[in-house]
Design a protein around this motif. Structure first.
Motif, mmCIF file in Angstrom:
data_model
loop_
_atom_site.group_PDB
_atom_site.id
_atom_site.type_symbol
_atom_site.label_atom_id
_atom_site.label_comp_id
_atom_site.label_asym_id
_atom_site.label_seq_id
_atom_site.Cartn_x
_atom_site.Cartn_y
_atom_site.Cartn_z
ATOM 1 N N LYS A 192 0.832 -1.207 0.000
ATOM 2 C CA LYS A 192 0.000 0.000 0.000
ATOM 3 C C LYS A 192 0.863 1.252 0.000
ATOM 4 C CE LYS A 192 -4.159 -1.990 2.029
ATOM 5 N NZ LYS A 192 -5.188 -1.899 3.085
ATOM 6 N N PHE A 193 1.965 1.196 0.736
ATOM 7 C CA PHE A 193 2.904 2.319 0.731
ATOM 8 C C PHE A 193 3.453 2.531 -0.678
ATOM 9 C CE2 PHE A 193 7.253 3.892 0.889
ATOM 10 C CZ PHE A 193 7.144 5.014 1.703
ATOM 11 N N ALA A 194 3.802 1.423 -1.344
ATOM 12 C CA ALA A 194 4.366 1.511 -2.694
ATOM 13 C C ALA A 194 3.369 2.088 -3.682
ATOM 14 C CB ALA A 194 4.830 0.126 -3.151
ATOM 15 N N LYS A 195 2.109 1.642 -3.593
ATOM 16 C CA LYS A 195 1.084 2.136 -4.514
ATOM 17 C C LYS A 195 0.763 3.599 -4.248
ATOM 18 C CE LYS A 195 -1.039 -2.423 -5.061
ATOM 19 N NZ LYS A 195 -2.226 -3.271 -4.728
ATOM 20 N N ARG A 391 -15.439 -3.168 -0.113
ATOM 21 C CA ARG A 391 -14.529 -2.042 0.128
ATOM 22 C C ARG A 391 -14.773 -1.427 1.500
ATOM 23 N NH1 ARG A 391 -14.546 3.314 0.058
ATOM 24 N NH2 ARG A 391 -12.630 4.422 -0.550
ATOM 25 N N ASP A 392 -16.041 -1.142 1.822
ATOM 26 C CA ASP A 392 -16.352 -0.512 3.100
ATOM 27 C C ASP A 392 -16.026 -1.431 4.270
ATOM 28 O OD1 ASP A 392 -17.256 1.719 1.769
ATOM 29 O OD2 ASP A 392 -19.336 1.045 1.712
ATOM 30 N N MET A 393 -16.312 -2.731 4.110
ATOM 31 C CA MET A 393 -16.071 -3.662 5.210
ATOM 32 C C MET A 393 -14.584 -3.856 5.456
ATOM 33 S SD MET A 393 -19.005 -6.582 4.804
ATOM 34 C CE MET A 393 -18.758 -7.112 6.499
ATOM 35 N N VAL A 418 -8.899 4.624 5.649
ATOM 36 C CA VAL A 418 -8.041 3.550 5.163
ATOM 37 C C VAL A 418 -8.301 3.332 3.672
ATOM 38 C CG1 VAL A 418 -7.449 1.122 5.379
ATOM 39 C CG2 VAL A 418 -8.017 2.450 7.419
ATOM 40 N N GLN A 419 -7.238 3.340 2.886
ATOM 41 C CA GLN A 419 -7.374 3.188 1.445
ATOM 42 C C GLN A 419 -7.497 1.704 1.071
ATOM 43 O OE1 GLN A 419 -7.637 5.801 -0.688
ATOM 44 N NE2 GLN A 419 -7.579 7.104 1.132
ATOM 45 N N VAL A 420 -8.529 1.392 0.310
ATOM 46 C CA VAL A 420 -8.727 0.022 -0.174
ATOM 47 C C VAL A 420 -8.792 0.079 -1.688
ATOM 48 C CG1 VAL A 420 -10.210 -1.997 -0.147
ATOM 49 C CG2 VAL A 420 -10.010 -0.594 1.903
ATOM 50 N N SER A 421 -7.874 -0.597 -2.341
ATOM 51 C CA SER A 421 -7.801 -0.548 -3.798
ATOM 52 C C SER A 421 -8.788 -1.512 -4.433
ATOM 53 C CB SER A 421 -6.382 -0.887 -4.268
ATOM 54 O OG SER A 421 -6.073 -2.237 -3.973
ATOM 55 N N LEU A 422 -9.099 -1.257 -5.709
ATOM 56 C CA LEU A 422 -9.981 -2.144 -6.469
ATOM 57 C C LEU A 422 -9.362 -3.533 -6.580
ATOM 58 C CD1 LEU A 422 -12.473 -2.647 -8.246
ATOM 59 C CD2 LEU A 422 -11.172 -1.745 -10.187
ATOM 60 N N ALA A 423 -8.037 -3.573 -6.716
ATOM 61 C CA ALA A 423 -7.349 -4.877 -6.816
ATOM 62 C C ALA A 423 -7.557 -5.699 -5.550
ATOM 63 C CB ALA A 423 -5.854 -4.647 -7.054
ATOM 64 N N ASN A 427 -9.439 -9.197 -5.508
ATOM 65 C CA ASN A 427 -8.628 -10.325 -5.051
ATOM 66 C C ASN A 427 -9.299 -11.067 -3.905
ATOM 67 O OD1 ASN A 427 -6.217 -11.963 -4.826
ATOM 68 N ND2 ASN A 427 -5.736 -10.776 -2.999
ATOM 69 N N TYR A 428 -9.857 -10.317 -2.963
ATOM 70 C CA TYR A 428 -10.479 -10.943 -1.804
ATOM 71 C C TYR A 428 -11.865 -11.499 -2.121
ATOM 72 C CZ TYR A 428 -6.797 -8.594 0.841
ATOM 73 O OH TYR A 428 -5.597 -8.169 1.320
ATOM 74 N N THR A 429 -12.533 -10.945 -3.146
ATOM 75 C CA THR A 429 -13.902 -11.378 -3.471
ATOM 76 C C THR A 429 -13.905 -12.605 -4.370
ATOM 77 O OG1 THR A 429 -14.703 -9.098 -3.278
ATOM 78 C CG2 THR A 429 -16.117 -10.665 -4.428
ATOM 79 N N PHE A 430 -13.079 -12.597 -5.415
ATOM 80 C CA PHE A 430 -13.100 -13.703 -6.376
ATOM 81 C C PHE A 430 -12.155 -14.816 -5.932
ATOM 82 C CE2 PHE A 430 -14.868 -10.279 -8.882
ATOM 83 C CZ PHE A 430 -15.891 -10.926 -9.571
#
Length: 472
Positions: A192-195, A391-393, A418-423, A427-430
Motif C-alpha cells: 500500500k505504501f508503494a502504490k 470495500r467498506d467492510m 483507510v485506502q482500499v484498492s480495487l485490486a 482479489n479478496y472477493t473472487f
C-alpha cells in the motif's frame, strides 16, 4: 407426458398468475441475497485480515507490560519530565532529590535465548518500531511525475518504521516483488505504501532523523515490496517500511522507559495447532513472578473482526431467514391458489389417463421454475452487492484493527480513512471460499421453493377426478 410438456404447462400457468409469481420470485431473490451476501462478506473479511495467518502462520506477540513494571516503584514519587514541549520521560525522585529514571528491564537478550529453546524450531524475534518522516529520491533523468501530496495533510509524510534483523524477514513477510534485504542500506516497503507513493524496487527513500540534537538524512534503497497481508495484525506490513535492527538502532532515537532489553518480540509459528501450547509455555517462563509481559496472538488480534463478522452474520441471517420464510409462504400461496383455480383442468387430465405422479411433477415444475429464477437472480445480485460492500467492510475492519490506531488518534492522524484498492476488493472477493456462497444460496433457494410446493402438488395429484370435473 414428457418433461417439455410439463415445462410448457408450468410457464403458461405462471403467466396466468403473473403478479403472484413475480412476488414469490422476489421473495426467493431477497432471501438468497441476504444469506449469500452475509456469507460472502464474512469470507471477504477473513481473506483480508487472516491471509497472513494462512500464508505465514500464527504469530505470538510479546509486549512489555509497563503498568506492571511501573507499579513495582510505588514507593517513588512519579514525575513526568517535559522537554522540547513534549512529554519525553517518566522518572522518579531519588533520595538526593534529583530526578532519575527507574531501572526497568524489558525482554532481555538472555530471555530471548532461553525462549528460543522453548519455541524451537521457531525463533523469538525482537523488533522495534517508530513513526518517521520520509522523502522519495527523485530521478533527475526520469519524466515520471509522482502524486502531489496534500500540503494540509501533515501525516502524509509519515510512515511506520520497523527494525527487524534481516535473517528473520523471510519467516515474517511474503514478497510481492523484489528480494529481501542483504545489507544495512536496504529496506522492504508495504504494497500500500508503494502504490500510494508510486515507488518500486530500486527506488530510494530519505528519512530525516535526529542524532546528537542535529538533523541527519539517511538514504536507503527499496529491495522488495511486501505482499498485502492485512492491517489487523500487530505488525502491519501493508503501509510500512521494514529495515534491519542495526539500521534502526543507529538512526532512530526512540525513547523507551526501559533501561535494558526489548519492548516487543514475536514468534511466528508455522504449525498453527501448536501455537496455544507454545503460548502457555512462554507465559509460564516470562510471567512466573508476575505479568511482566503481555502475550497475545494473531488470532486474538483479529478477534474484533471475528466479532464484526459474527454480529453482522446473525443480523443478516435473520433477515435472510425471514425473507425465505416469506418466499416459502408466497410460493405455497401461489401453488395452492393455482390448484384451486385449476381443479376442473386437473379433473380432465386425470380422466384422460394422466397419472398422479405426472400431476405432482407438473406442479413441482412450476415451483421449480420460480425457485430457480429467484435463486439465480439472487445469486448474481449477491455478487454485485458483495463487491460494493467489500470495500467498506475491509476499510472498516482495517481501521478497527490498526495496531497504531489509538496512538494515531492522539496524534491527530485520520485513521478512519483507510485506502482500499480495487485490486484488493477483486482479489479478496473472487476466491473459492467467497464464491462458494453463491451456489450454496441457489441450492437453499431451490430447496425452500420445492418444499413449500409439496403440499399443494400432493393435493392436486390426489384429487378425485369425478369431483374435480364437477368443479366449475
Amino acid at each position: 407426458m414428457n418433461l417439455l410438456i410439463f415445462f410448457q404447462l408450468a410457464l403458461r400457468n405462471l403467466r396466468l398468475n403473473k403478479f403472484r409469481s413475480i412476488l414469490a420470485i422476489l421473495g426467493i431473490t431477497i432471501g438468497i441475497i441476504a444469506i449469500a451476501t452475509t456469507g460472502m462478506s464474512g469470507a471477504i473479511l477473513e481473506n483480508s485480515q487472516f491471509q497472513s495467518m494462512n500464508e505465514i502462520g500464527e504469530s505470538i506477540y510479546l509486549q512489555v507490560n509497563y503498568t506492571y513494571l511501573w507499579n513495582q516503584y510505588e514507593e517513588s514519587t512519579n514525575y513526568y519530565g517535559i522537554g522540547g514541549g513534549m512529554m519525553v520521560a517518566s522518572v522518579t525522585v531519588s533520595d538526593s532529590g534529583g530526578y532519575v529514571q527507574p531501572k526497568m528491564e524489558g525482554i532481555t537478550d538472555k530471555q530471548i535465548r532461553e525462549l528460543s529453546k522453548i519455541t524451537a524450531p521457531y525463533p523469538v524475534i525482537p523488533y522495534k518500531t517508530t513513526m518517521s518522516t520520509f522523502e522519495i529520491v527523485e530521478d533527475e533523468y526520469s519524466d515520471k511525475k509522482r502524486p502531489q501530496k496534500d500540503p494540509n495533510d501533515f501525516w502524509s509524510s509519515y510512515v511506520t518504521v520497523y527494525g527487524i534483523e534481516n535473517e528473520y524477514l523471510p519467516s515474517m513477510f511474503v514478497l510481492e516483488s523484489g528480494k529481501f534485504p542483504k545489507v544495512k542500506s536496504e529496506v522492504l516497503v508495504g504494497s500500500k505504501f508503494a502504490k500510494k507513493n508510486e515507488v518500486t524496487v530500486g527506488d530510494e527513500l530519505i528519512f530525516k532523523v535526529y542524532k546528537s540534537g542535529q538533523q541527519k538524512s539517511v538514504k536507503v534503497k527499496i529491495s522488495g515490496i511486501m505482499k498485502n497481508t492485512g492491517e489487523g495484525l500487530v505488525i502491519s506490513s501493508d503501509n510500512s517500511v521494514v529495515g534491519s535492527d542495526s539500521w534502526f538502532k543507529s538512526n532512530f532515537n526512540t525513547y523507551s522507559m526501559l533501561t535494558k532489553g526489548y519492548e516487543s518480540a514475536v514468534v511466528v509459528v508455522k504449525d498453527v495447532s501448536a501455537a496455544p501450547e507454545m503460548q502457555e509455555r512462554i507465559d509460564g517462563y516470562l510471567n512466573e513472578k508476575g505479568s511482566r509481559v503481555d502475550i497475545t496472538n494473531s488470532s486474538a488480534a483479529t478477534q474484533p473482526v471475528k466479532d464484526i463478522i459474527a454480529s453482522s452474520s446473525k443480523e443478516m441471517m435473520s433477515m435472510g431467514a425471514i425473507a425465505l420464510l416469506v418466499a416459502a409462504v408466497g410460493i405455497f400461496n401461489v401453488m395452492l391458489m393455482s390448484v384451486t383455480q385449476r381443479t376442473h383442468e386437473i379433473g380432465i387430465l386425470r380422466s384422460i389417463g394422466t397419472k398422479k405422479r405426472q400431476v405432482l411433477t407438473m406442479f413441482l415444475c412450476e415451483a421449480g421454475i420460480m425457485s430457480i429464477v429467484g435463486s439465480l437472480i439472487g445469486g448474481v445480485l449477491s455478487l454485485v452487492f458483495a463487491l460494493f460492500k467489500a470495500r467498506d467492510m475491509i476499510a472498516e475492519s482495517a481501521t478497527t484493527l490498526n495496531p497504531n490506531a489509538a496512538l494515531m488518534q492522539q496524534m491527530g492522524i485520520p485513521v478512519d480513512q483507510v485506502q482500499v484498492s480495487l485490486a484488493d476488493v477483486l482479489n479478496y472477493t473472487f476466491s473459492a471460499n467467497v464464491l462458494m456462497y453463491i451456489p450454496l444460496g441457489i441450492v437453499i433457494g431451490m430447496t425452500v421453493g420445492l418444499l413449500s410446493a409439496l403440499y399443494p402438488a400432493w393435493r392436486a395429484a390426489n384429487m378425485d377426478p369425478i369431483n374435480a370435473l364437477n368443479e366449475q
